[in-house]
Design a protein around this motif. Structure first.
Motif, PDB file in Angstrom:
ATOM      1  N   GLU A 121       7.086   1.345   0.824  1.00 13.83           N
ATOM      2  CA  GLU A 121       8.229   0.802   0.101  1.00 13.83           C
ATOM      3  C   GLU A 121       7.757  -0.234  -0.909  1.00 13.83           C
ATOM      4  N   LYS A 122       8.586  -0.490  -1.905  1.00 11.99           N
ATOM      5  CA  LYS A 122       8.320  -1.520  -2.913  1.00 11.99           C
ATOM      6  C   LYS A 122       6.926  -1.370  -3.516  1.00 11.99           C
ATOM      7  N   LEU A 123       6.544  -0.138  -3.836  1.00 13.20           N
ATOM      8  CA  LEU A 123       5.201   0.122  -4.337  1.00 13.20           C
ATOM      9  C   LEU A 123       4.928  -0.630  -5.634  1.00 13.20           C
ATOM     10  N   ALA A 124       5.774  -0.442  -6.640  1.00 18.06           N
ATOM     11  CA  ALA A 124       5.558  -1.096  -7.930  1.00 18.06           C
ATOM     12  C   ALA A 124       5.682  -2.613  -7.797  1.00 18.06           C
ATOM     13  N   ASP A 125       6.697  -3.074  -7.081  1.00 13.31           N
ATOM     14  CA  ASP A 125       6.920  -4.511  -6.919  1.00 13.31           C
ATOM     15  C   ASP A 125       5.717  -5.165  -6.251  1.00 13.31           C
ATOM     16  N   GLY A 126       5.295  -4.616  -5.112  1.00 17.87           N
ATOM     17  CA  GLY A 126       4.179  -5.211  -4.384  1.00 17.87           C
ATOM     18  C   GLY A 126       2.880  -5.190  -5.159  1.00 17.87           C
ATOM     19  N   LEU A 127       2.620  -4.096  -5.875  1.00 14.48           N
ATOM     20  CA  LEU A 127       1.365  -3.985  -6.621  1.00 14.48           C
ATOM     21  C   LEU A 127       1.315  -4.940  -7.802  1.00 14.48           C
ATOM     22  N   LEU A 128       2.419  -5.053  -8.538  1.00 12.10           N
ATOM     23  CA  LEU A 128       2.413  -5.946  -9.693  1.00 12.10           C
ATOM     24  C   LEU A 128       2.340  -7.406  -9.259  1.00 12.10           C
ATOM     25  N   LEU A 129       2.846  -7.708  -8.084  1.00  9.28           N
ATOM     26  CA  LEU A 129       2.699  -9.065  -7.553  1.00  9.28           C
ATOM     27  C   LEU A 129       1.257  -9.359  -7.145  1.00  9.28           C
ATOM     28  N   ARG A 130       0.491  -8.320  -6.874  1.00 10.05           N
ATOM     29  CA  ARG A 130      -0.924  -8.490  -6.507  1.00 10.05           C
ATOM     30  C   ARG A 130      -1.856  -8.389  -7.708  1.00 10.05           C
ATOM     31  N   SER A 140      -6.873   4.040   1.225  1.00 10.07           N
ATOM     32  CA  SER A 140      -7.160   5.467   1.234  1.00 10.07           C
ATOM     33  C   SER A 140      -7.250   5.980  -0.198  1.00 10.07           C
ATOM     34  N   ARG A 141      -7.744   7.199  -0.359  1.00 11.07           N
ATOM     35  CA  ARG A 141      -7.772   7.821  -1.674  1.00 11.07           C
ATOM     36  C   ARG A 141      -6.354   7.995  -2.208  1.00 11.07           C
ATOM     37  N   HIS A 142      -5.450   8.355  -1.316  1.00 14.64           N
ATOM     38  CA  HIS A 142      -4.042   8.520  -1.676  1.00 14.64           C
ATOM     39  C   HIS A 142      -3.481   7.237  -2.277  1.00 14.64           C
ATOM     40  N   ASP A 143      -3.736   6.099  -1.628  1.00 15.94           N
ATOM     41  CA  ASP A 143      -3.241   4.821  -2.134  1.00 15.94           C
ATOM     42  C   ASP A 143      -3.928   4.420  -3.426  1.00 15.94           C
ATOM     43  N   ALA A 144      -5.240   4.642  -3.518  1.00 23.22           N
ATOM     44  CA  ALA A 144      -5.968   4.253  -4.726  1.00 23.22           C
ATOM     45  C   ALA A 144      -5.398   4.957  -5.951  1.00 23.22           C
ATOM     46  N   GLU A 145      -5.080   6.228  -5.817  1.00 26.99           N
ATOM     47  CA  GLU A 145      -4.512   6.976  -6.944  1.00 26.99           C
ATOM     48  C   GLU A 145      -3.142   6.432  -7.317  1.00 26.99           C
ATOM     49  N   ARG A 146      -2.326   6.136  -6.315  1.00 27.81           N
ATOM     50  CA  ARG A 146      -0.985   5.596  -6.601  1.00 27.81           C
ATOM     51  C   ARG A 146      -1.079   4.216  -7.241  1.00 27.81           C
ATOM     52  N   PHE A 147      -1.970   3.373  -6.734  1.00 28.80           N
ATOM     53  CA  PHE A 147      -2.090   2.013  -7.244  1.00 28.80           C
ATOM     54  C   PHE A 147      -2.504   2.028  -8.716  1.00 28.80           C
ATOM     55  N   ARG A 148      -3.505   2.834  -9.038  1.00 30.62           N
ATOM     56  CA  ARG A 148      -3.969   2.886 -10.435  1.00 30.62           C
ATOM     57  C   ARG A 148      -2.875   3.413 -11.356  1.00 30.62           C
ATOM     58  N   ALA A 149      -2.108   4.373 -10.864  1.00 29.04           N
ATOM     59  CA  ALA A 149      -1.036   4.940 -11.685  1.00 29.04           C
ATOM     60  C   ALA A 149       0.015   3.884 -12.013  1.00 29.04           C
ATOM     61  N   VAL A 150       0.331   3.018 -11.067  1.00 26.22           N
ATOM     62  CA  VAL A 150       1.308   1.954 -11.314  1.00 26.22           C
ATOM     63  C   VAL A 150       0.783   0.998 -12.378  1.00 26.22           C
ATOM     64  N   TYR A 151      -0.463   0.551 -12.238  1.00 28.88           N
ATOM     65  CA  TYR A 151      -1.016  -0.388 -13.211  1.00 28.88           C
ATOM     66  C   TYR A 151      -1.116   0.241 -14.598  1.00 28.88           C
ATOM     67  N   GLU A 152      -1.591   1.481 -14.654  1.00 30.05           N
ATOM     68  CA  GLU A 152      -1.688   2.155 -15.951  1.00 30.05           C
ATOM     69  C   GLU A 152      -0.306   2.352 -16.575  1.00 30.05           C
ATOM     70  N   GLY A 153       0.705   2.544 -15.717  1.00 33.30           N
ATOM     71  CA  GLY A 153       2.051   2.794 -16.216  1.00 33.30           C
ATOM     72  C   GLY A 153       2.679   1.608 -16.913  1.00 33.30           C
ATOM     73  N   SER A 159      -8.684  -1.589 -13.157  1.00 35.61           N
ATOM     74  CA  SER A 159     -10.066  -1.604 -12.663  1.00 35.61           C
ATOM     75  C   SER A 159     -10.234  -2.400 -11.375  1.00 35.61           C
ATOM     76  N   SER A 160      -9.247  -3.235 -11.039  1.00 40.36           N
ATOM     77  CA  SER A 160      -9.358  -4.031  -9.812  1.00 40.36           C
ATOM     78  C   SER A 160      -9.141  -3.184  -8.558  1.00 40.36           C
ATOM     79  N   VAL A 161      -8.513  -2.020  -8.700  1.00 40.48           N
ATOM     80  CA  VAL A 161      -8.221  -1.175  -7.537  1.00 40.48           C
ATOM     81  C   VAL A 161      -9.512  -0.546  -7.021  1.00 40.48           C
ATOM     82  N   VAL A 162      -9.808  -0.766  -5.756  1.00 39.21           N
ATOM     83  CA  VAL A 162     -11.015  -0.226  -5.133  1.00 39.21           C
ATOM     84  C   VAL A 162     -10.617   0.504  -3.858  1.00 39.21           C
ATOM     85  N   GLU A 163     -11.029   1.743  -3.736  1.00 39.10           N
ATOM     86  CA  GLU A 163     -10.721   2.509  -2.528  1.00 39.10           C
ATOM     87  C   GLU A 163     -11.568   2.017  -1.357  1.00 39.10           C
TER      88      GLU A 163
END
Length: 434
Positions: A121-130, A140-153, A159-163
């Motif tokens: 839940e709150k994927l975009a909100d939580g990631l942008l706060l971090r 996980s690889r699944h999370d790393a892909e989602r996290f990068r997509a949010v930042y790129e979006g 580049s800070s996202v590390v699996e």
């Protein structure tokens, strides 16, 4: 063996609950040189863990000190730390990032943050706060892909996202034991929320015990009465269980999840991270659909896992079979047998290599660039000031505390609230049940 840097490091871990302390302390051990010095801090608040909860982590770190956010910022400024691990809720991570950015230090530490479990839940909100931390760990690889997509979006640097992986996976692979048949339900403090739903799950668990008298059925609880966890538990199962006549093979248990899993033959949950711990050890695992597959429950995260099932099917003997591809994307039981922390073999043993390399590279820089969170007074003028105010920081200069009198009043109010919630309220509830 996993690669390691050889240089000694001083690490500060700030956490705001028992589960985040577990994640932060164990993450610090995994991303830093073996002989590093780790100092723990607990953010003073509603969910500050008790000594018993801290002891369950068993991370080999001295008892953490309880601090306010402002005190922690001063500790970082004056402490000469090489790495800071922020094991906090998203808004608190953002407040600390803003505070650290406002007090530039020569040779500032590397800032690391992430999530304690499944991100449903709150994927975009939580990631942008971090965003703004040097390293945002994905489990996980699944999370790393989602996290990068949010930042790129949003045009933020990804580049800070590390699996990596959850730092507390491990333990012996599952092996059935003659004469043992144990089902464990992993309770969650706030999933589901309603009394009706929680009572339903409890009654089904008790009924399962009644249908299978040869089977030991355990309700694994997160906290004892008066204790608090990452999420507020308004309706503890302990209280609900008092009104149910249970058979002798049904029990409530506490303790370290890894030790409970040592004797588990089937782990049942709605969406607890305990499911990933069990799967990593090849323990049969079931994720319930009885209350629907819904985002507020978090069980939608397990779509495609092969684990979704109901109490009716479990009562009839069904045991879900996990999908190997789904497991690999989630970073559990991938690439060979599960291994205890620090032991070679399998993909999990090298899961933190990239994070260690990233931290070592950053530490090797002559000078790290200033922290640059995505949120600023220009990008979020209606959001950021409220986050800072909740953590007693001034919106104009986040490193500065609110006024002395206001701070004293808030500290007194917070102390009274914690005492009431953790000590007085349980007593009143017990008296009301007499």
């Amino acid at each position: 063996m996993p690669s390691r840097t050889s240089e000694h490091a001083r690490i500060a871990v700030l956490a705001d609950s028992d589960t985040r302390w577990k994640w932060g302390a164990l993450t610090a051990r995994r991303i830093a040189p073996e002989e590093s010095e780790v100092t723990g801090f607990l953010l003073r608040g509603r969910a500050t863990p008790t000594a018993r909860q801290l002891a369950e982590v068993a991370a080999g770190i001295a008892a953490p000190s309880e601090v306010t956010g402002h005190e922690f910022l001063h500790a970082v400024r004056d402490g000469g730390y090489d790495v800071v691990v922020l094991a906090l809720a998203g808004g608190t991570v953002q407040a600390m990032l803003q505070g650290l950015a406002a007090q530039p230090v020569e040779g500032r530490p590397v800032i690391v943050t992430g999530y304690v479990g499944v991100v449903y839940e709150k994927l975009a909100d939580g990631l942008l706060l971090r965003h703004g931390a040097d390293v945002v760990l994905a489990n996980s690889r699944h999370d790393a892909e989602r996290f990068r997509a949010v930042y790129e979006g949003v045009g933020a640097d990804p580049s800070s996202v590390v699996e990596a992986a959850l730092p507390f996976l491990g333990g012996d692979p599952y092996a059935p034991k003659a004469g043992r048949d144990t089902v464990v339900f992993a309770a969650q403090p706030s999933v589901p929320e309603s009394r009706a739903d929680r009572t339903y799950l409890l009654r089904r668990l008790v009924e399962h015990a009644r249908l299978h008298p040869h089977r030991e059925v355990l309700l694994k609880l997160r906290s004892r009465p008066g204790e608090h966890t990452t999420h507020l538990e308004e309706l503890p199962y302990q209280r609900l269980a008092k009104g149910i006549a249970a058979p002798r093979n049904f029990r409530l248990v506490y303790g370290h999840m890894g030790e409970v899993l040592d004797r588990t033959d089937l782990l049942v949950t709605v969406s607890s991270t305990a499911a990933l711990e069990a799967l990593h050890r090849r323990i049969p695992t079931a994720v319930l659909t009885d209350l629907g597959i819904r985002e507020p429950l978090g069980n939608h995260h397990f779509l495609g896992s092969g684990l979704l099932t109901s109490w009716d099917r479990l009562d009839g003997g069904h045991r879900p079979e996990p999908d190997p591809d789904w497991l690999a994307r989630q970073g559990v039981a991938a690439g060979g047998p599960p291994t205890p922390p620090g032991v070679g073999g399998g993909a999990y043993a090298t899961a933190f290599d990239a994070a260690r390399a990233r931290v070592a590279h950053l530490r090797g820089q002559d000078r790290l660039p200033p922290l640059a969170p995505y949120y600023t007074p220009a990008t979020a003028p209606g959001y950021l000031p409220g986050i800072l105010a909740r953590h007693r920081l001034d919106a104009a200069t986040p490193a500065a505390p609110v006024s002395g009198v206001r701070r004293v009043v808030r500290d007194m109010a917070r102390g009274a609230y914690r005492h009431g919630v953790q000590r007085v309220a349980p007593v009143i509830r017990r008296l009301g049940e007499l």
